[in-house]
Scaffold this motif. Structure first.
Motif, short mmCIF file in Angstrom:
data_model
loop_
_atom_site.label_atom_id
_atom_site.label_comp_id
_atom_site.label_asym_id
_atom_site.label_seq_id
_atom_site.Cartn_x
_atom_site.Cartn_y
_atom_site.Cartn_z
N LEU A 29 60.33 -71.78 40.77
CA LEU A 29 59.72 -72.08 42.07
C LEU A 29 60.80 -72.45 43.08
N VAL A 30 61.72 -73.31 42.69
CA VAL A 30 62.81 -73.71 43.58
C VAL A 30 63.63 -72.50 43.98
N GLU A 31 63.93 -71.64 43.02
CA GLU A 31 64.73 -70.45 43.30
C GLU A 31 64.03 -69.53 44.31
N TYR A 32 62.77 -69.25 44.11
CA TYR A 32 62.03 -68.36 45.01
C TYR A 32 61.84 -68.99 46.39
N LEU A 33 61.55 -70.26 46.45
CA LEU A 33 61.40 -70.93 47.74
C LEU A 33 62.73 -70.95 48.49
N THR A 34 63.82 -71.15 47.76
CA THR A 34 65.13 -71.13 48.38
C THR A 34 65.42 -69.78 49.01
N VAL A 35 65.10 -68.70 48.31
CA VAL A 35 65.32 -67.36 48.85
C VAL A 35 64.47 -67.13 50.10
N VAL A 36 63.22 -67.53 50.06
CA VAL A 36 62.33 -67.35 51.21
C VAL A 36 62.84 -68.15 52.41
N ILE A 37 63.18 -69.40 52.19
CA ILE A 37 63.65 -70.25 53.29
C ILE A 37 64.97 -69.73 53.84
N PHE A 38 65.89 -69.37 52.96
CA PHE A 38 67.18 -68.84 53.41
C PHE A 38 67.00 -67.55 54.22
N THR A 39 66.16 -66.65 53.73
CA THR A 39 65.95 -65.37 54.40
C THR A 39 65.35 -65.56 55.79
N ALA A 40 64.39 -66.47 55.90
CA ALA A 40 63.69 -66.66 57.18
C ALA A 40 64.45 -67.59 58.13
N SER A 41 65.54 -68.16 57.69
CA SER A 41 66.29 -69.05 58.57
C SER A 41 67.75 -68.60 58.68
N ALA A 42 68.57 -68.97 57.72
CA ALA A 42 70.01 -68.72 57.81
C ALA A 42 70.36 -67.23 57.85
N GLN A 43 69.80 -66.44 56.95
CA GLN A 43 70.14 -65.02 56.94
C GLN A 43 69.70 -64.34 58.24
N HIS A 44 68.51 -64.66 58.68
CA HIS A 44 68.04 -64.07 59.93
C HIS A 44 68.93 -64.48 61.09
N ALA A 45 69.31 -65.75 61.15
CA ALA A 45 70.17 -66.23 62.23
C ALA A 45 71.52 -65.51 62.21
N ALA A 46 72.10 -65.37 61.02
CA ALA A 46 73.41 -64.74 60.90
C ALA A 46 73.37 -63.28 61.36
N VAL A 47 72.29 -62.59 61.05
CA VAL A 47 72.17 -61.17 61.42
C VAL A 47 71.72 -61.03 62.87
N ASN A 48 70.81 -61.85 63.30
CA ASN A 48 70.16 -61.67 64.60
C ASN A 48 70.98 -62.17 65.79
N PHE A 49 71.47 -63.40 65.74
CA PHE A 49 72.01 -64.02 66.94
C PHE A 49 73.39 -63.51 67.35
N GLY A 50 74.04 -62.74 66.51
CA GLY A 50 75.32 -62.16 66.89
C GLY A 50 75.22 -60.75 67.43
N GLN A 51 74.01 -60.22 67.52
CA GLN A 51 73.85 -58.84 67.95
C GLN A 51 74.51 -58.55 69.30
N TYR A 52 74.21 -59.37 70.28
CA TYR A 52 74.75 -59.09 71.62
C TYR A 52 76.27 -59.24 71.63
N ASP A 53 76.78 -60.24 70.90
CA ASP A 53 78.22 -60.46 70.87
C ASP A 53 78.96 -59.21 70.40
N TRP A 54 78.39 -58.50 69.43
CA TRP A 54 79.08 -57.34 68.85
C TRP A 54 78.61 -56.02 69.44
N PHE A 55 77.37 -55.93 69.88
CA PHE A 55 76.85 -54.64 70.35
C PHE A 55 76.97 -54.47 71.86
N ALA A 56 77.38 -55.50 72.59
CA ALA A 56 77.44 -55.41 74.04
C ALA A 56 78.48 -54.38 74.50
N TRP A 57 79.47 -54.15 73.70
CA TRP A 57 80.43 -53.08 74.01
C TRP A 57 79.90 -51.84 73.32
#
Length: 153
Positions: A15-43
């Protein structure tokens, strides 16, 4: 990584393992992929949204004229820039990791766990802040103070 969600979880550790994956995916992983888009794609040549010519079939036959004719036109580039800019912004009243505006839990062990979690997030934020001081291009995308609690588009 998980390939298939099991029909049921057998242990607390699972349970801890699966919840950790869900929380990480919906928070940290999404932030790492999403919020840098403009920084790298603006050129636009860094990540063209479309290409107007096919890729070359042989090496050495591409010149600057071919590259410029291949890249998207101004209209498509503007659309692309607008989209990645909008997608990489925080919400006006964004809630970041550890920020909970409502008291959903009132039990003392949960309150203590939340305090410990916030303390650890603060420590990680300070470590990242310290490391970034020595970098030409700081990396903030996984800093807890810039990771929303969830995905909100």
């Amino acid at each position: 990584m998980f390939t298939e969600f099991p029909a049921f979880l057998k242990t607390r550790e699972q349970l801890v393992e699966y919840l950790t994956v869900v929380i990480f995916t919906a928070s940290a992983q999404h932030a790492a992929v999403n919020f840098g888009q403009y920084d790298w794609f603006a050129w636009v040549p860094n990540s063209p949204s479309t290409m107007r010519k096919p890729p070359p079939t042989q090496k050495g036959q591409v010149d600057m004229k071919y590259i410029m004719e291949s890249l998207p036109d101004r209209g498509r580039s503007c659309w692309h820039l607008g989209a990645v800019w909008a997608l990489s912004r925080f919400q006006e009243e964004e809630l970041f990791l550890g920020m909970y505006p409502y008291m959903y839990f009132t039990e003392q062990p949960v309150i203590e766990a939340t305090k410990t979690f916030r303390k650890k997030l603060f420590e990680v934020t300070n470590i990242i802040r310290s490391r970034n001081e020595t970098l030409k291009v700081p990396y903030w995308y996984l800093s807890p103070d810039r990771i929303p609690n969830s995905v909100a588009i």
